[in-house]
Enzyme design. Structure first.
Site, PDB file in Angstrom:
ATOM      1  N   ARG A 236       0.849  -1.188   0.000  1.00 35.82           N
ATOM      2  CA  ARG A 236       0.000   0.000   0.000  1.00 35.82           C
ATOM      3  C   ARG A 236       0.887   1.241   0.000  1.00 35.82           C
ATOM      4  O   ARG A 236       1.882   1.322   0.723  1.00 35.82           O
ATOM      5  CB  ARG A 236      -0.920   0.020   1.232  1.00 35.82           C
ATOM      6  CG  ARG A 236      -2.081  -0.964   1.155  1.00 35.82           C
ATOM      7  CD  ARG A 236      -3.073  -0.552   0.075  1.00 35.82           C
ATOM      8  NE  ARG A 236      -4.233  -1.442  -0.001  1.00 35.82           N
ATOM      9  CZ  ARG A 236      -4.358  -2.442  -0.843  1.00 35.82           C
ATOM     10  NH1 ARG A 236      -3.354  -2.733  -1.670  1.00 35.82           N
ATOM     11  NH2 ARG A 236      -5.458  -3.179  -0.874  1.00 35.82           N
ATOM     12  N   GLU A 265      -3.806   7.327  -6.166  1.00 32.25           N
ATOM     13  CA  GLU A 265      -3.769   6.560  -7.404  1.00 32.25           C
ATOM     14  C   GLU A 265      -4.933   6.959  -8.309  1.00 32.25           C
ATOM     15  O   GLU A 265      -6.099   6.772  -7.909  1.00 32.25           O
ATOM     16  CB  GLU A 265      -3.813   5.054  -7.093  1.00 32.25           C
ATOM     17  CG  GLU A 265      -2.590   4.588  -6.306  1.00 32.25           C
ATOM     18  CD  GLU A 265      -2.632   3.123  -5.910  1.00 32.25           C
ATOM     19  OE1 GLU A 265      -1.595   2.608  -5.463  1.00 32.25           O
ATOM     20  OE2 GLU A 265      -3.718   2.495  -6.040  1.00 32.25           O
ATOM     21  N   HIS A 284      -0.176  -0.062 -10.265  1.00 34.28           N
ATOM     22  CA  HIS A 284      -0.916  -0.973  -9.380  1.00 34.28           C
ATOM     23  C   HIS A 284      -1.358  -2.231 -10.151  1.00 34.28           C
ATOM     24  O   HIS A 284      -2.547  -2.590 -10.173  1.00 34.28           O
ATOM     25  CB  HIS A 284      -2.131  -0.266  -8.777  1.00 34.28           C
ATOM     26  CG  HIS A 284      -2.569  -0.874  -7.472  1.00 34.28           C
ATOM     27  ND1 HIS A 284      -2.986  -0.115  -6.400  1.00 34.28           N
ATOM     28  CD2 HIS A 284      -2.659  -2.170  -7.053  1.00 34.28           C
ATOM     29  CE1 HIS A 284      -3.327  -0.918  -5.396  1.00 34.28           C
ATOM     30  NE2 HIS A 284      -3.132  -2.173  -5.778  1.00 34.28           N
TER      31      HIS A 284
END
Length: 310
Positions: A236, A265, A284
Site C-alpha cells: 500500500r 492513485e 498498481h
C-alpha cells in the site's frame, strides 16, 4: 433466487479478456466498466447485489439503496466500504483474498531484475549502435549484481510475503523476515523492522495498511539502509512517506525504489517520484495477472452463488 446484480467498475478485474457470463445464472446482470462517484446511486438504485473494486460506499449510499443486500469487493482490501454502516443497514460485505499471491511475487522479482540487470538499458544501447563501436563481444553499462549474494528483507509474512521469501530462497538469497505475528521461523531469520532495513540489500513491503503504519517508512528508517539498497513496494502506498523517499533517492541515501502503489492513485503527472531515473513506478498491476484475475472472478461468482437472501 434471482437477483439484480450490478458491477460498477468491472474493468479492473476484467478488462475484456475474461467473462462475466457465469453471473447470468443468478439473475439480471448490468456491467459498467467505470462509475464516477456521482453515478453510483443512479446505477445501483435497483441492485440487490453490488460488485465493486475501488468504489467508495458508506452510510450516505446505503441509506438510499433499500434493495441492496450484498456488496462484493473484487479485491482484498475493504477500506473503501464503511463496514459499520453496512452492518447498520443489514448489508453483507464480502471480499476476495488469496487470489494474487504468485502474481505479486512475480511482479516483485520483475522489478528487482529490472533494476539489477538493466535489460531495457542494454537493449536500447545495442539498438543505438553502441555494440558496434569498438566495445568487443561484450560490454556492461554498469555493474550487474547477482541475487545469490544479496540479502532480502521481506516486511510482512502473510501469503504474499511468504511466497516472495520462497522465491528469494530459490535464487540463493539470504532472507530476513519482519513479522508482527510470527515468533519463530525455521527457514528464515526473524528480525525487527529497523534491523531488516539496516541489513537488507533489497527491502520488499507486504504489510497491510493500518493507521499506525501510515508513513512508517520515513526519513529516519531510510537513512539506516545501505547506499546500494533498493526498496520495493507492492503493498500500500501509504506505508511510505513519499516526500522522504524522494529525498532519499535524490541524495543517493538509497540506490533505487520500485513502486507499484502510491498514496494517491493515479498520482499527479508531475509527482516528484515520477521525475526520478532511479525510481520505477507501475500502475498498481502486481495483482493483475490473467490467472490471478481468473481466480478472483471465480471467487466473486462463488460469493453470489453462496449468498443467502435476508
Amino acid at each position: 433466487m434471482s437477483y439484480n446484480i450490478v458491477v460498477l467498475d468491472g474493468i479492473y478485474a476484467n478488462p475484456g479478456d475474461l467473462s462475466w457470463e457465469p453471473l447470468n445464472e443468478y439473475g439480471d446482470v448490468t456491467i459498467y466498466e467505470r462509475t464516477s462517484p456521482d453515478q453510483v446511486l443512479e446505477r445501483a438504485a435497483n441492485a440487490d447485489i453490488l460488485i465493486i473494486n475501488k468504489i467508495k460506499l458508506g452510510a450516505a449510499e446505503f441509506e438510499k439503496l433499500p434493495n441492496l443486500q450484498l456488496v462484493i469487493i473484487s479485491a482484498t482490501g475493504m477500506d473503501n466500504v464503511d463496514l459499520d454502516a453496512a452492518k447498520k443497514y443489514d448489508i453483507s460485505v464480502k471480499n476476495v483474498s488469496g487470489y494474487s499471491t504468485q502474481s505479486v511475487a512475480q511482479h516483485v522479482f520483475s522489478m528487482i531484475l529490472t533494476l539489477y540487470n538493466q535489460v531495457e538499458a542494454h537493449d536500447q544501447s545495442v539498438k543505438n549502435g553502441e555494440w558496434n563501436s569498438d566495445k568487443g563481444f561484450s560490454y556492461l553499462l554498469s555493474t550487474i549484481p547477482e541475487l545469490s549474494s544479496k540479502t532480502i528483507t521481506v516486511v510482512g509474512y502473510g501469503q504474499i510475503g511468504s511466497e516472495v521469501a520462497k522465491v528469494s530462497k530459490a535464487f540463493g538469497m539470504e532472507v530476513l523476515i519482519v513479522s508482527n505475528h510470527s515468533k519463530h521461523l525455521d527457514d528464515y531469520e526473524l528480525v525487527s523492522l529497523e534491523e531488516g532495513f539496516k541489513r537488507g540489500d533489497i527491502v520488499s513491503l507486504h504489510w497491510p495498511m493500518t493507521p499506525e503504519r501510515e508513513g512508517l517508512i520515513n526519513k529516519k528508517l531510510l537513512r539506516t539502509m545501505k547506499p546500494s539498497a533498493i526498496l520495493i513496494n507492492t503493498a500500500r502506498g501509504g506505508l511510505i512517506n513519499e516526500s522522504d523517499l524522494t529525498d532519499a533517492l535524490k541524495d543517493k541515501t538509497i540506490a533505487a525504489a520500485a513502486l507499484d502503489v502510491m498514496i494517491n492513485e493515479p498520482p499527479v503527472t508531475n509527482h516528484p517520484l515520477l521525475m526520478l531515473s532511479n525510481c520505477i513506478v507501475t500502475p498498481h498491476i502486481a495483482w493483475a495477472s490473467s490467472k490471478a484475475r481468473s481466480i478472483l472472478l471465480k471467487k466473486v461468482f462463488d460469493h453470489v452463488a453462496n449468498f443467502k437472501t435476508r
